[in-house]
Scaffold this active site. Structure first.
Site, PDB file in Angstrom:
ATOM      1  N   ARG A  83       4.539  -8.096  10.877  1.00  0.00           N
ATOM      2  CA  ARG A  83       5.793  -7.336  10.719  1.00  0.00           C
ATOM      3  C   ARG A  83       6.932  -8.257  10.302  1.00  0.00           C
ATOM      4  NH1 ARG A  83       3.802  -3.537   9.252  1.00  0.00           N
ATOM      5  NH2 ARG A  83       1.973  -4.846   9.375  1.00  0.00           N
ATOM      6  N   GLN A 115      -5.795  -3.410  10.593  1.00  0.00           N
ATOM      7  CA  GLN A 115      -4.686  -2.824  11.349  1.00  0.00           C
ATOM      8  C   GLN A 115      -5.086  -1.552  12.076  1.00  0.00           C
ATOM      9  OE1 GLN A 115      -0.642  -3.029   9.542  1.00  0.00           O
ATOM     10  NE2 GLN A 115      -1.738  -3.733   7.743  1.00  0.00           N
ATOM     11  N   ASP A 175      -1.931   7.802   3.920  1.00  0.00           N
ATOM     12  CA  ASP A 175      -1.537   6.428   4.271  1.00  0.00           C
ATOM     13  C   ASP A 175      -2.128   6.088   5.645  1.00  0.00           C
ATOM     14  OD1 ASP A 175      -0.340   3.968   4.161  1.00  0.00           O
ATOM     15  OD2 ASP A 175       1.726   4.678   4.254  1.00  0.00           O
ATOM     16  N   GLU A 176      -2.275   4.816   5.939  1.00  0.00           N
ATOM     17  CA  GLU A 176      -2.808   4.362   7.239  1.00  0.00           C
ATOM     18  C   GLU A 176      -4.136   5.053   7.564  1.00  0.00           C
ATOM     19  OE1 GLU A 176      -1.196   2.031   9.047  1.00  0.00           O
ATOM     20  OE2 GLU A 176       0.906   2.136   8.460  1.00  0.00           O
ATOM     21  N   LYS A 235       0.835  -1.208   0.000  1.00  0.00           N
ATOM     22  CA  LYS A 235       0.000   0.000   0.000  1.00  0.00           C
ATOM     23  C   LYS A 235       0.868   1.257   0.000  1.00  0.00           C
ATOM     24  CE  LYS A 235      -2.131  -1.214   3.790  1.00  0.00           C
ATOM     25  NZ  LYS A 235      -1.506  -2.524   3.946  1.00  0.00           N
ATOM     26  N   THR A 236       1.847   1.261   0.904  1.00  0.00           N
ATOM     27  CA  THR A 236       2.710   2.432   1.000  1.00  0.00           C
ATOM     28  C   THR A 236       3.496   2.599  -0.307  1.00  0.00           C
ATOM     29  OG1 THR A 236       2.810   2.088   3.378  1.00  0.00           O
ATOM     30  CG2 THR A 236       4.467   3.539   2.447  1.00  0.00           C
TER      31      THR A 236
HETATM   32  P1  ATP Z   1       1.635  -2.342   5.962  1.00  0.00           P
HETATM   33  O1  ATP Z   1       0.230  -2.869   5.900  1.00  0.00           O
HETATM   34  O2  ATP Z   1       2.434  -3.077   6.955  1.00  0.00           O
HETATM   35  O3  ATP Z   1       1.682  -0.851   6.059  1.00  0.00           O
HETATM   36  P2  ATP Z   1       2.047  -2.056   3.124  1.00  0.00           P
HETATM   37  O4  ATP Z   1       0.822  -2.646   2.513  1.00  0.00           O
HETATM   38  O5  ATP Z   1       2.124  -0.597   3.194  1.00  0.00           O
HETATM   39  O6  ATP Z   1       2.303  -2.731   4.536  1.00  0.00           O
HETATM   40  P3  ATP Z   1       4.634  -1.928   1.939  1.00  0.00           P
HETATM   41  O7  ATP Z   1       5.331  -1.553   3.187  1.00  0.00           O
HETATM   42  O8  ATP Z   1       4.415  -0.911   0.883  1.00  0.00           O
HETATM   43  O9  ATP Z   1       3.256  -2.640   2.298  1.00  0.00           O
HETATM   44  O10 ATP Z   1       5.344  -3.180   1.272  1.00  0.00           O
HETATM   45  C1  ATP Z   1       5.713  -4.329   2.045  1.00  0.00           C
HETATM   46  C2  ATP Z   1       7.017  -4.897   1.528  1.00  0.00           C
HETATM   47  O11 ATP Z   1       6.831  -5.484   0.249  1.00  0.00           O
HETATM   48  C3  ATP Z   1       8.092  -3.847   1.358  1.00  0.00           C
HETATM   49  O12 ATP Z   1       9.327  -4.406   1.694  1.00  0.00           O
HETATM   50  C4  ATP Z   1       8.004  -3.519  -0.117  1.00  0.00           C
HETATM   51  O13 ATP Z   1       9.225  -3.028  -0.616  1.00  0.00           O
HETATM   52  C5  ATP Z   1       7.668  -4.869  -0.731  1.00  0.00           C
HETATM   53  N1  ATP Z   1       6.880  -4.767  -1.984  1.00  0.00           N
HETATM   54  C6  ATP Z   1       5.696  -4.168  -2.166  1.00  0.00           C
HETATM   55  N2  ATP Z   1       5.261  -4.311  -3.440  1.00  0.00           N
HETATM   56  C7  ATP Z   1       6.195  -5.024  -4.098  1.00  0.00           C
HETATM   57  C8  ATP Z   1       6.329  -5.510  -5.452  1.00  0.00           C
HETATM   58  N3  ATP Z   1       5.406  -5.278  -6.377  1.00  0.00           N
HETATM   59  N4  ATP Z   1       7.439  -6.205  -5.741  1.00  0.00           N
HETATM   60  C9  ATP Z   1       8.380  -6.450  -4.802  1.00  0.00           C
HETATM   61  N5  ATP Z   1       8.310  -6.038  -3.522  1.00  0.00           N
HETATM   62  C10 ATP Z   1       7.237  -5.323  -3.156  1.00  0.00           C
HETATM   63 MG    MG Z   2       2.259   0.709   4.855  1.00  0.00          MG
END
Ligand code: ATP
Ligand code: MG
Length: 719
Positions: free
Chosen positions: A609, A252, A221-222, A33-34
């Site tokens: 995590r 979350q 975000d969040e 997402k981030t």
């Molecule tokens: P959270 O719910 O914990 O906030 P999130 O959904 O925001 O997580 P991110 O932190 O953006 O997820 O990504 C999680 C991990 O996966 C990070 O290490 C990111 O670099 C990796 N990642 C995300 N998308 C891809 C992709 N398409 N290919 C490879 N790695 C990815």
């Molecule tokens: Mg995130």
């Protein structure tokens, strides 16, 4: 170079590229997402949207900094231009620009929780509630929640008038007086930052239209952790262009105790009827076994949008659940385990220990110290909370905003300058009786009765000092101004003299030196972006610091923090500790179903995590407030359907010498041998490594699970 969207999967791309207005990315942990937000911003800039007309709201300053860094990587020269801020930092930036409209001084002070508590206590005393001041913290949080809900003192009074219980009416009286005191002091608390910003936008059409026009894109975000004020703010700002993109995960949402409202994300589609919804299901962070555990726990929550994560990753170690006799053994086990991971070639910075409450950190600290492993506690007593640092900053606040009575009261007699407690009381009494600030009272001390001649002289000297420093600060950088404050106020000289008799004074001098270093470092960093940091900017930065900001993930040490703080972060090896009924979930049987669901979401945050290794520990007994309690394993362990192992006691617990370790019954294995595990069933040994205490076997179980086990601790048998 065009931005490489190959780094995103098709769903992520559709989020990053969507151009049709409101967009909700609702997806589970670690699905990127981030990453979507970052790429979306980079794409917008690439497509010609001016970077400075994009507002990206993050949950911590650290995350904002990280976002700017990533955008800079993707679009050189643009990272610093994007408005990437927390809600609070964004509010301060706008409020400073329009302070006159709200009748605020330009350098309004931002009060933290301890300032709030002081002011509430004062208000309670004035209202004849001095016998209840032990409840000040409770009133601080009542007032803060009211502000999160955009209830100012007047609205709260109307709401309280309809209440049957007198407690709410008392809260209302305190709120009203507290607010008056804040206004007199030219100060805003955290809740005010958002409340006043909403007020500014509501009551000043010109300002509102300006920002609605100005921000072409808004990204949050969040979003699951936004409160009502943040929700209204977001909706207002997005009203014109409707380019609003919010991302979050209802599973979350863990800040309802701080006013967050999960409905904001769940009802986004109702607020924006034409919203596009993107769901992401591929998790890029964790191994399948970790995801499985997370899923099994969170599926027990009733109020959630059902989603299931999957990953392309295969293999990985099983999630280990370990039961220890008490919290000291728990800490020793975790630390020994970390030592083994290090032997295996992992670095300390890859490991993190999470706990539900801050008090749990102590046993881990002791065990880590004993083992000589460097660690860092995120969110412990902050550097800026140390007494001498607070004193120096209180001087700085008074210099910029003499009306700030809390800070003026603090520095009045530091270093000691003969203005005693009785004199202060007389000054405060006079101030209260005449509706003056403490500073105004200082300026007309000749009218205050019953002060001694020497006290009057000291007051005059202090007012002269503050005026002098105030004009000096205009021309100095922040570091220059703080150095001047410490010099001219006599603080350095006083502490230096103290070192003769007080061994702790040396440490305090060091802390002040450290403060100066920190200011200089910050100045250097910002100078790169071409900005000059004066005292006002620096104070603002300090006031907005959150627990997480001082944390540097590249340091070679173990990270310790509460699960709440871990949101959004990731680590290769995670220890989720204290999984006991009553502790995690906290309150357990006395909790409402909603509270329990929030605890479960917190467990889900903790589990998700972990990238590669996850350990969940439970102490059979735990000392809390001096009493030893026997606790059942957390329901979350049971829900995850992981079997519980008892670890043998360690050789040493602190304080007393524990019984010697159970003699290790070490069986030797050979590659190819068939083995059996009580939970994982039968399998075959693939690899052997280490020796003695740390001998390990890698086993391919027949159910597909590939796991490395420590021979000594694993309940493994030759088949
Ligand atoms: P959270 O719910 O914990 O906030 P999130 O959904 O925001 O997580 P991110 O932190 O953006 O997820 O990504 C999680 C991990 O996966 C990070 O290490 C990111 O670099 C990796 N990642 C995300 N998308 C891809 C992709 N398409 N290919 C490879 N790695 C990815
Ligand atoms: Mg995130």
């Amino acid at each position: 170079m065009p931005i490489d969207l190959e780094k995103l999967n098709p769903e992520q791309q559709s989020g990053a590229l969507y151009e049709g207005g409101p967009l909700l990315v609702l997806a589970g942990a670690g699905t990127g997402k981030t990453r979507v937000i970052t790429y979306r911003i980079a794409r917008l800039i690439e497509a010609g949207v001016p970077a400075e007309r994009i507002l990206a709201v993050t949950f911590t300053n650290k995350a904002a900094e990280e976002m700017r860094r990533r955008i800079e990587e993707l679009c050189t020269g643009k990272g610093a231009l994007v408005w990437a801020h927390t809600f609070h930092a964004f509010a301060v930036r706008v409020l400073r620009r329009h302070h006159e409209l709200l009748k605020l001084p330009k350098h309004f002070t931002i009060y933290d929780q301890s300032d709030q508590k002081k002011l509430v206590t004062e208000a309670m005393k004035e209202l004849g509630l001095e016998d209840q001041t032990n409840k000040a913290a409770m009133y601080v949080s009542i007032i803060s929640r009211a502000k999160d809900d955009l209830l100012d003192a007047q609205s709260y009074a109307i709401y309280a008038a309809t209440a049957v219980d007198s407690a709410r009416q008392t809260a209302s009286r305190i709120y009203t007086l507290y607010q008056k005191k804040l206004e007199n002091a030219g100060a805003l608390d955290f809740g005010d930052l958002l409340l006043k910003l909403c007020l500014l936008l509501k009551e000043h059409e010109q300002v509102r239209t300006y920002y609605q026009e100005y921000f072409l894109h808004l990204l949050v975000d969040e979003y699951q952790d936004t409160n009502h004020a943040q929700y209204i703010l977001t909706k207002t700002l997005a009203a014109k262009h409707r380019n609003i993109c919010v991302v979050g995960d209802d599973d979350q949402s863990v800040y309802s105790w701080r006013g967050a409202n999960i409905r904001n994300i769940l009802e986004f589609e109702r607020d924006f009827k034409d919203a596009k919804v993107v769901t992401l299901e591929q998790n890029y962070r964790s191994t399948p076994l970790i995801l499985e555990a997370a899923h099994k726990v969170i599926r027990n929550n009733k109020s959630r949008k059902v989603k299931k994560l999957w990953t392309e990753k295969t293999g990985g170690d099983s999630v280990q659940v370990v039961e220890l006799p008490n919290e000291a053994e728990e800490a020793s086990w975790v630390v020994r385990r970390i030592a083994i991971l290090v032997e295996d070639g992992r670095s300390l910075k890859e490991t993190a220990i999470f706990y539900r409450t801050n008090a749990q950190s102590r046993s881990f600290e002791e065990a880590l110290r004993r083992a000589g492993l460097p660690y860092r506690i995120v969110g412990a007593v902050r550097f800026y909370d140390r007494k001498e640092v607070k004193d120096a900053l209180a001087y700085a606040r008074v210099i910029l905003n003499p009306a700030d009575s809390v800070s003026l009261g603090r520095i009045l007699n530091i270093p000691p300058r003969g203005i005693g407690k009785t004199s202060l009381e007389r000054l405060e009494l006079y101030a209260a009786a005449n509706g003056l600030t403490l500073w105004d009272t200082f300026c007309r001390q000749d009218q205050v009765p019953q002060l001694t001649a020497s006290c009057r002289k000291h007051i005059d000297d202090l007012t002269a000092l503050i005026r002098k420093l105030n004009s000096a600060a205009v021309e100095l950088s922040a570091a220059g101004a703080i150095a001047r404050i410490l010099e001219d106020s006599g603080y350095w000289a006083w502490l230096t003299a103290e070192t003769e008799t007080d061994p702790e004074a040396v440490g305090r001098l060091n802390n002040l030196q450290e403060l100066l270093n920190a200011v200089k470092e910050y100045e250097e960093k910002i100078k790169l972006a071409g900005e000059f940091i004066d005292l006002g900017r620096y104070l603002e930065q300090v006031s907005l610091q959150s627990d997480l900001d001082a944390y540097d993930p590249t340091q070679p040490c173990v990270t310790l923090m509460t699960v709440h703080l871990a949101k959004g972060l990731e680590y290769p090896a995670v220890f989720l500790t204290g999984l006991e009924e009553g502790l995690f979930p906290i309150g357990a049987n006395n909790s409402s179903p909603e509270d329990l669901e929030e605890e479960r979401r917190l467990a889900y945050v903790g589990i998700t995590r972990a990238k590669e290794l996850l350990y969940m520990t439970h102490a059979a007994t735990r000392r809390t407030f001096g009493q030893v309690y026997a606790n059942l394993p957390s329901r979350f362990i049971l829900e995850a359907q992981l079997s519980l192992h008892s670890a043998p006691p360690s050789k040493q617990t602190f304080g007393v010498s524990a019984p010697a370790a159970r003699p290790a019954h070490v069986v030797s294995y050979r590659v190819g041998q068939r083995v059996r595990h009580p939970s994982f069933g039968a399998g075959r040994v693939l690899e052997l490594s280490g020796s003695g205490e740390t001998a390990k076997v890698k086993v391919q179980f027949d159910d597909g699970r590939l796991t490395k086990l420590i021979v000594r601790y694993a309940p493994l048998e030759p088949a």
